[in-house]
Design an enzyme around this catalytic site. Structure first.
Site: not given
Ligand code: NAD
Length: 507
Positions: A260, A294
């Site tokens: 997601e 998102c």
């Molecule tokens: P992010 O990608 O920085 O982090 C999200 C999660 O992933 C965190 O728990 C982080 O620790 C983990 N993470 C980061 N890199 C990783 C890796 N290489 N391997 C494993 N885990 C890793 O995102 P954010 O800043 O917390 O959230 C914003 C983003 O999330 C936006 O792009 C938004 O669109 C997206 N989002 C999507 C949805 C959806 O349902 N499509 C919902 C909410 C947020």
């Protein structure tokens, strides 16, 4: 008295637990600061590799028992979690709002979403249907059934610090799985609070330790889950960059991922739109949650005949937005999550200008009393060309790009011509336009709406999107199937062994 004591929501702050059993958190300590006022809320100890191993071992053992519990009984436990959330709604909603920076209404709304998904999962626990098929062989019965997978790893983003976990966990649990949750390092306390609420209910019901596990920490812990062959499904919510890394690691070991990821959501404003309705939907969609959903509306594709009129309405509406403490219900727009997000917002504005964008509502960082955290920014609007690189990018901040169109085909092409494919909408009272937008030749997104904005999905539908949004579906409809494995069963109750396709193998 600090915020946590005031709300009474947290009695302990270990970010590593297998349910009632709290591990000490031997990994790095990290602080959770509120973007609302910049104050330290609390520090959370993250999991060491050794503790992660303990958690996975506990989850593996728990799965062996939990999968044997009848699904409706598992649903009964989830029903009680829903009740516990109802009791704690106000306090948990306040914590979400204070830790993440969304409005109190939205914090409470997020907890309501958790309650709703609990109710949905309870009903689902008496369904989880498989099909029966007619066998081509006599005296044979053929059917399919659904079994749980095992450990479901849940990696969640900061902007929905609690709801996303519940979409996954409640469904995964009624399906018979156990969960290991790695929440965002930017909102760990909301996760600790949820874990505590679930753990109390599990303990009351003698559910084994390990069904609900929490491992707070940085992205490396997410990477451990992605690489771990003992975790058959990793459900990851966050940026497309994170999703690519997780998906690659999970695929390399033939695991499953449910992704997601980022969106770049557009609303088409037709000349046949109810412009007042369109205004409310787009301003809420673009500026609400400070552009950190998102499903935030990032692009408006406006028919040239109403372009100037609608742009002027937008400018006026943006002038009325109140920016400030999200716990104060008078305010429409709260802060960004941290200074890094503010930097990304400023860089996007600079890039937009450099690429030829013209701001009709200016952005900027707010300073002075009430804005001490340095995370409050002005929602802004830029006139752009659809192909600008910055318009193709998701910037997680309240920047709205607007552009004119002449024909609906052109508008749909602009809407689809971005790498992401999460949410989309058209504002029109014209039935032909609405149906074309929803047809196979229309929006290519996972969510396509008519006369409502791009944000604010209900739990009853399957949620997710295409292309760089990752292709996953969570929450309602038949999204539960992602959390189970399908087994096809054929039973021969006759006294002969005919082979399929009429093949003869006589001995
Ligand atoms: P992010 O990608 O920085 O982090 C999200 C999660 O992933 C965190 O728990 C982080 O620790 C983990 N993470 C980061 N890199 C990783 C890796 N290489 N391997 C494993 N885990 C890793 O995102 P954010 O800043 O917390 O959230 C914003 C983003 O999330 C936006 O792009 C938004 O669109 C997206 N989002 C999507 C949805 C959806 O349902 N499509 C919902 C909410 C947020």
């Amino acid at each position: 008295m600090n915020f946590l004591q005031e709300t009474g929501i947290l009695t302990e702050q270990s970010g590593v637990s297998t349910g009632s059993r709290r591990l000490t958190g031997e990994g790095a300590n990290f602080a959770s600061h509120s973007p609302v006022d910049g104050k330290l809320i609390a520090s959370v100890a993250s999991a060491s590799r050794a503790e992660y191993e303990q958690v996975i071992k506990s989850a593996e053992a728990a799965f062996k028992q939990w999968r044997q519990v009848p699904a409706p009984r598992r649903g009964e436990v989830v029903r009680q979690i829903g009740d516990a959330l109802r009791e704690k709604k106000q306090a948990l909603g306040m914590l979400v709002s204070y830790e993440m920076g969304k409005s109190l209404q939205e914090g409470l709304g997020e907890v309501q979403e958790m309650i709703d998904i609990c109710d949905f999962a309870v009903g689902l626990s008496r369904q989880l249907y498989g099909l029966t098929m007619h066998s081509e062989r006599p005296q044979h019965r053929m059917y399919e059934q659904w079994h749980p997978l095992g450990i479901v790893g849940v990696i969640s983003a900061f902007n929905f610090p609690v709801a996303v976990w519940s979409w996954n966990a409640m469904i995964a649990w009624v399906c018979g799985n156990v969960c290991v949750w790695k929440p965002s390092e930017k909102a760990p306390l909301s996760a600790v609070a949820c874990q505590q609420i679930a753990a109390e209910v599990f303990a009351k019901n003698d559910v084994p330790e390990g069904v609900s596990c929490l491992v707070t920490g940085g992205r490396e812990i997410g990477a451990w889950l992605a690489e771990d062959v003992r975790v058959p499904l990793v459900s990851a919510t966050g940026s497309s960059r994170m999703g690519q890394s997780v998906a690659t690691a999970v695929a390399a070991r033939f695991g499953r991922s449910l992704l997601e990821l980022g969106g770049n959501n557009a609303v088409i404003i037709s000349k046949d739109a109810d412009l007042e309705m369109a205004l409310v939907g787009t301003v809420f969609g673009a500026a609400g949650t400070a552009g950190q959903r998102c499903t935030t509306t990032r692009r408006l594709i406006i028919h040239k005949e109403v372009y100037e009129r609608f742009r002027d309405k937008l400018k006026k509406a943006y002038g009325q937005l109140r920016i400030g403490n999200p716990l104060d219900e008078q305010n429409h727009v709260g802060p960004l999550i941290d200074k890094g997000a503010v930097e990304a917002y400023l860089q996007a504005i600079a890039a937009c200008k450099a690429q030829g964008g013209r701001f009709v509502v200016d952005g900027g960082v707010l300073e002075g009393p009430g804005y001490e955290s340095g995370c409050y920014v002005k929602p802004c609007i830029a006139e752009v060309e659809p192909g600008f690189p910055i318009v193709q990018t998701e910037t997680f901040a309240p920047i709205l790009y607007i552009m004119p169109y002449a024909t609906l085909d052109e508008a749909i092409a602009i809407q689809n011509n971005v790498p992401q494919g999460l949410s989309s909408a058209i504002m029109t009272l014209n039935l032909r336009e609405a149906e074309l937008f929803l047809s196979a030749a229309g929006s290519d997104c996972g969510i396509a709406n008519v006369n409502i904005g791009t944000s604010g999905a209900e739990i009853g539908g399957a949620f997710g999107g295409e292309k760089e949004t990752g292709g996953g579906r969570e929450s309602g409809s038949d999204a539960w199937k992602a959390y189970m494995r399908r087994q096809t069963n054929t039973i021969n109750y006759g006294n002969r062994l005919p082979l399929a396709q009429g093949i003869k193998f006589d001995l």
